[in-house]
Design a protein around this motif. Structure first.
Motif, PDB file in Angstrom:
ATOM      1  N   GLU A 168     -11.300 -17.695  10.942  1.00 50.00           N
ATOM      2  CA  GLU A 168     -12.827 -17.218  11.185  1.00 50.00           C
ATOM      3  C   GLU A 168     -13.308 -16.705   9.829  1.00 50.00           C
ATOM      4  O   GLU A 168     -12.765 -16.170   9.125  1.00 50.00           O
ATOM      5  N   PRO A 169     -14.708 -16.449   9.786  1.00 51.64           N
ATOM      6  CA  PRO A 169     -15.544 -15.890   8.589  1.00 51.64           C
ATOM      7  C   PRO A 169     -14.999 -14.494   8.414  1.00 51.64           C
ATOM      8  O   PRO A 169     -14.365 -13.802   9.359  1.00 51.64           O
ATOM      9  N   VAL A 170     -14.777 -14.101   7.200  1.00 47.33           N
ATOM     10  CA  VAL A 170     -14.642 -12.591   7.041  1.00 47.33           C
ATOM     11  C   VAL A 170     -15.310 -11.453   7.745  1.00 47.33           C
ATOM     12  O   VAL A 170     -16.665 -11.621   7.407  1.00 47.33           O
ATOM     13  N   SER A 171     -14.928 -10.513   8.453  1.00 45.86           N
ATOM     14  CA  SER A 171     -15.674  -9.418   8.846  1.00 45.86           C
ATOM     15  C   SER A 171     -15.686  -8.367   7.988  1.00 45.86           C
ATOM     16  O   SER A 171     -14.617  -8.201   7.142  1.00 45.86           O
ATOM     17  N   GLN A 172     -16.656  -7.519   7.933  1.00 44.79           N
ATOM     18  CA  GLN A 172     -16.885  -6.569   7.210  1.00 44.79           C
ATOM     19  C   GLN A 172     -16.182  -5.013   7.990  1.00 44.79           C
ATOM     20  O   GLN A 172     -16.333  -3.910   7.508  1.00 44.79           O
ATOM     21  N   THR A 173     -15.881  -5.315   9.067  1.00 41.81           N
ATOM     22  CA  THR A 173     -15.231  -4.280  10.136  1.00 41.81           C
ATOM     23  C   THR A 173     -13.805  -4.361  10.766  1.00 41.81           C
ATOM     24  O   THR A 173     -13.565  -4.160  11.763  1.00 41.81           O
ATOM     25  N   PRO A 174     -12.920  -5.039   9.720  1.00 40.76           N
ATOM     26  CA  PRO A 174     -11.530  -5.178  10.251  1.00 40.76           C
ATOM     27  C   PRO A 174     -10.782  -3.832  10.468  1.00 40.76           C
ATOM     28  O   PRO A 174     -11.160  -2.900   9.594  1.00 40.76           O
ATOM     29  N   GLU A 175      -9.508  -4.059  10.893  1.00 37.74           N
ATOM     30  CA  GLU A 175      -8.576  -3.147  10.890  1.00 37.74           C
ATOM     31  C   GLU A 175      -7.821  -3.720   9.466  1.00 37.74           C
ATOM     32  O   GLU A 175      -7.312  -4.456   9.580  1.00 37.74           O
ATOM     33  N   TYR A 176      -7.431  -2.397   8.730  1.00 36.17           N
ATOM     34  CA  TYR A 176      -6.951  -2.665   7.614  1.00 36.17           C
ATOM     35  C   TYR A 176      -5.818  -1.638   7.194  1.00 36.17           C
ATOM     36  O   TYR A 176      -5.730  -0.589   7.736  1.00 36.17           O
ATOM     37  N   GLU A 177      -4.778  -2.050   6.204  1.00 35.14           N
ATOM     38  CA  GLU A 177      -4.070  -1.130   5.634  1.00 35.14           C
ATOM     39  C   GLU A 177      -4.453  -0.733   4.203  1.00 35.14           C
ATOM     40  O   GLU A 177      -5.168  -1.535   3.503  1.00 35.14           O
ATOM     41  N   VAL A 178      -4.074   0.402   3.781  1.00 37.43           N
ATOM     42  CA  VAL A 178      -4.201   0.964   2.351  1.00 37.43           C
ATOM     43  C   VAL A 178      -2.872   0.669   1.665  1.00 37.43           C
ATOM     44  O   VAL A 178      -1.945   1.175   1.970  1.00 37.43           O
ATOM     45  N   ALA A 179      -3.250  -0.177   0.587  1.00 38.80           N
ATOM     46  CA  ALA A 179      -2.185  -0.689  -0.365  1.00 38.80           C
ATOM     47  C   ALA A 179      -1.843   0.392  -1.438  1.00 38.80           C
ATOM     48  O   ALA A 179      -2.287   0.212  -2.660  1.00 38.80           O
ATOM     49  N   GLU A 180      -1.126   1.637  -1.025  1.00 40.44           N
ATOM     50  CA  GLU A 180      -0.891   2.602  -2.033  1.00 40.44           C
ATOM     51  C   GLU A 180       0.371   2.147  -2.757  1.00 40.44           C
ATOM     52  O   GLU A 180       1.430   1.588  -2.052  1.00 40.44           O
ATOM     53  N   MET A 181       0.325   2.410  -3.941  1.00 39.28           N
ATOM     54  CA  MET A 181       1.637   2.300  -4.845  1.00 39.28           C
ATOM     55  C   MET A 181       1.391   3.294  -6.019  1.00 39.28           C
ATOM     56  O   MET A 181       0.305   3.320  -6.494  1.00 39.28           O
ATOM     57  N   PRO A 182       2.626   3.314  -6.833  1.00 39.20           N
ATOM     58  CA  PRO A 182       2.655   4.241  -8.014  1.00 39.20           C
ATOM     59  C   PRO A 182       2.190   3.245  -9.066  1.00 39.20           C
ATOM     60  O   PRO A 182       2.522   1.956  -9.067  1.00 39.20           O
ATOM     61  N   ALA A 183       1.826   3.558 -10.280  1.00 38.89           N
ATOM     62  CA  ALA A 183       1.482   3.159 -11.486  1.00 38.89           C
ATOM     63  C   ALA A 183       3.026   2.443 -11.891  1.00 38.89           C
ATOM     64  O   ALA A 183       3.777   2.921 -11.784  1.00 38.89           O
ATOM     65  N   GLY A 184       2.480   1.140 -12.467  1.00 36.47           N
ATOM     66  CA  GLY A 184       3.766   0.455 -12.957  1.00 36.47           C
ATOM     67  C   GLY A 184       3.973  -0.630 -11.652  1.00 36.47           C
ATOM     68  O   GLY A 184       4.971  -1.456 -12.091  1.00 36.47           O
ATOM     69  N   SER A 185       3.531  -0.529 -10.737  1.00 31.09           N
ATOM     70  CA  SER A 185       3.823  -1.486  -9.348  1.00 31.09           C
ATOM     71  C   SER A 185       2.904  -2.540  -9.564  1.00 31.09           C
ATOM     72  O   SER A 185       1.840  -2.425  -9.995  1.00 31.09           O
ATOM     73  N   LEU A 186       3.162  -3.565  -8.858  1.00 31.85           N
ATOM     74  CA  LEU A 186       2.373  -4.799  -8.674  1.00 31.85           C
ATOM     75  C   LEU A 186       2.087  -5.127  -7.173  1.00 31.85           C
ATOM     76  O   LEU A 186       2.971  -5.257  -6.308  1.00 31.85           O
ATOM     77  N   LEU A 187       0.949  -5.437  -6.860  1.00 26.50           N
ATOM     78  CA  LEU A 187       0.400  -5.816  -5.577  1.00 26.50           C
ATOM     79  C   LEU A 187      -0.085  -7.197  -5.552  1.00 26.50           C
ATOM     80  O   LEU A 187      -0.774  -7.692  -6.532  1.00 26.50           O
ATOM     81  N   LEU A 188       0.648  -8.181  -4.805  1.00 23.65           N
ATOM     82  CA  LEU A 188       0.236  -9.515  -4.770  1.00 23.65           C
ATOM     83  C   LEU A 188      -0.316 -10.041  -3.521  1.00 23.65           C
ATOM     84  O   LEU A 188       0.064  -9.552  -2.437  1.00 23.65           O
ATOM     85  N   LEU A 189      -1.409 -10.712  -3.641  1.00 30.97           N
ATOM     86  CA  LEU A 189      -2.523 -10.912  -2.404  1.00 30.97           C
ATOM     87  C   LEU A 189      -2.363 -12.503  -2.419  1.00 30.97           C
ATOM     88  O   LEU A 189      -2.659 -13.054  -3.365  1.00 30.97           O
ATOM     89  N   ASP A 190      -2.055 -13.082  -1.271  1.00 35.92           N
ATOM     90  CA  ASP A 190      -2.484 -14.517  -1.075  1.00 35.92           C
ATOM     91  C   ASP A 190      -3.896 -14.715  -0.978  1.00 35.92           C
ATOM     92  O   ASP A 190      -4.717 -13.875  -0.800  1.00 35.92           O
ATOM     93  N   GLY A 191      -4.292 -15.923  -1.804  1.00 36.07           N
ATOM     94  CA  GLY A 191      -5.525 -16.116  -2.123  1.00 36.07           C
ATOM     95  C   GLY A 191      -6.632 -16.120  -0.887  1.00 36.07           C
ATOM     96  O   GLY A 191      -7.693 -15.645  -1.049  1.00 36.07           O
ATOM     97  N   ALA A 192      -5.874 -16.019   0.317  1.00 28.55           N
ATOM     98  CA  ALA A 192      -6.856 -16.147   1.542  1.00 28.55           C
ATOM     99  C   ALA A 192      -6.992 -14.945   2.313  1.00 28.55           C
ATOM    100  O   ALA A 192      -7.618 -14.984   3.268  1.00 28.55           O
ATOM    101  N   ILE A 193      -6.225 -13.789   1.929  1.00 32.49           N
ATOM    102  CA  ILE A 193      -6.065 -12.823   2.711  1.00 32.49           C
ATOM    103  C   ILE A 193      -7.515 -11.820   2.513  1.00 32.49           C
ATOM    104  O   ILE A 193      -8.001 -11.935   1.508  1.00 32.49           O
ATOM    105  N   TRP A 194      -8.006 -11.144   3.545  1.00 27.37           N
ATOM    106  CA  TRP A 194      -8.972 -10.244   3.510  1.00 27.37           C
ATOM    107  C   TRP A 194      -8.743  -9.087   2.895  1.00 27.37           C
ATOM    108  O   TRP A 194      -7.602  -8.434   3.210  1.00 27.37           O
ATOM    109  N   HIS A 195      -9.466  -8.780   1.892  1.00 29.50           N
ATOM    110  CA  HIS A 195      -9.126  -7.432   1.151  1.00 29.50           C
ATOM    111  C   HIS A 195     -10.300  -6.956   0.449  1.00 29.50           C
ATOM    112  O   HIS A 195     -11.384  -7.810   0.343  1.00 29.50           O
TER     113      HIS A 195
END
Length: 245
Positions: A168-195
């Motif tokens: 489905e098309p990307v919604s602007q009101t989804p339930e989400y998580e906050v990707a918190e992490m300390p400096a020096g860490s890496l967040l990897l995102l699949d190209g298709a994930i809503w973020h």
């Protein structure tokens, strides 16, 4: 944790949730140098954004790879490349190497900074430029190397788990998580994930990140052929980096 276990665990998270975090990816010394180098290239964006306390000027640096060699070692970190290869290639890696010379490519990089008072963007997908019907096999992985702590207050990335499997098309009101992490860490995102980037509600804390985009080898790289470098300049790169360009 061994290298193989770390790769396997991260790949599993990517496939199931669409995102993963690797903490402590780089040393404190390398992080300090990356911060210093980032500030040399971060520039105010000409596009003003509205924040919770009024208009702000975000900072970024596009076409980073063409402009400096200061971050070259951070584009080809073995554990990151191994995860990306599994996510994008998997069992077909060997075939892709024979046909394309590899299964993945380093496609683009830039610096981003969510400045104090900056509001969020819209939720979006990073592989939207490629017209592939959804849901589809993973074709891109976007990464954010945190140069500052990613917290909810500084505008850490907001992710919608498992949305990389949706059509489905990307919604602007989804339930989400906050990707918190300390400096020096890496967040990897699949190209298709809503973020989305969050809101930086602080008065003086910046949220700088090195943004690196990898894609399947058969796709045109976002940064163009050789990411703007000449063939002569390519010869000066490390073998590990040349192998994914």
């Amino acid at each position: 944790m061994s290298f193989d276990v770390q790769v396997a665990n991260t790949v599993t998270q990517m496939r199931e949730q669409g995102f993963a975090i690797i903490e402590g990816l780089i040393s404190e010394e390398r992080l300090r140098q990356a911060k210093q180098d980032a500030d040399k290239f971060l520039e105010e964006s000409p596009i003003q954004k509205q924040g919770p306390r009024g208009p702000v000027n975000p900072r970024m640096c596009k076409d980073l790879f063409r402009r400096t060699r200061a971050f070259d070692d951070l584009y080809s970190i073995p554990v990151v490349l191994s995860v990306v290869e599994e996510v994008l290639g998997g069992e077909s890696n060997e075939h892709l190497r024979e046909v394309w010379g590899g299964s993945i490519q380093f496609a683009y990089c830039m610096l981003k900074d969510v400045v104090p008072g900056e509001g969020p963007r819209e939720f979006h997908q990073d592989d939207v430029l490629y017209p592939v019907p959804r849901p589809h096999k993973s074709i891109a992985v976007n990464t954010l190397l945190a140069l500052d702590d990613f917290t909810e207050e500084t505008g850490a990335t907001l992710v919608v788990p498992k949305s990389h499997t949706w059509s489905e098309p990307v919604s602007q009101t989804p339930e989400y998580e906050v990707a918190e992490m300390p400096a020096g860490s890496l967040l990897l995102l699949d190209g298709a994930i809503w973020h989305n980037s969050g809101t930086n509600t602080t008065q003086a804390q910046y949220r700088r990140a090195l943004n690196t985009y990898y894609s399947s080898r058969w796709l045109r790289p976002l940064g163009g052929p050789y990411l703007g470098l000449t063939t002569t300049e390519l010869e000066d790169l490390s073998p590990e980096l040349r192998a994914i360009i």
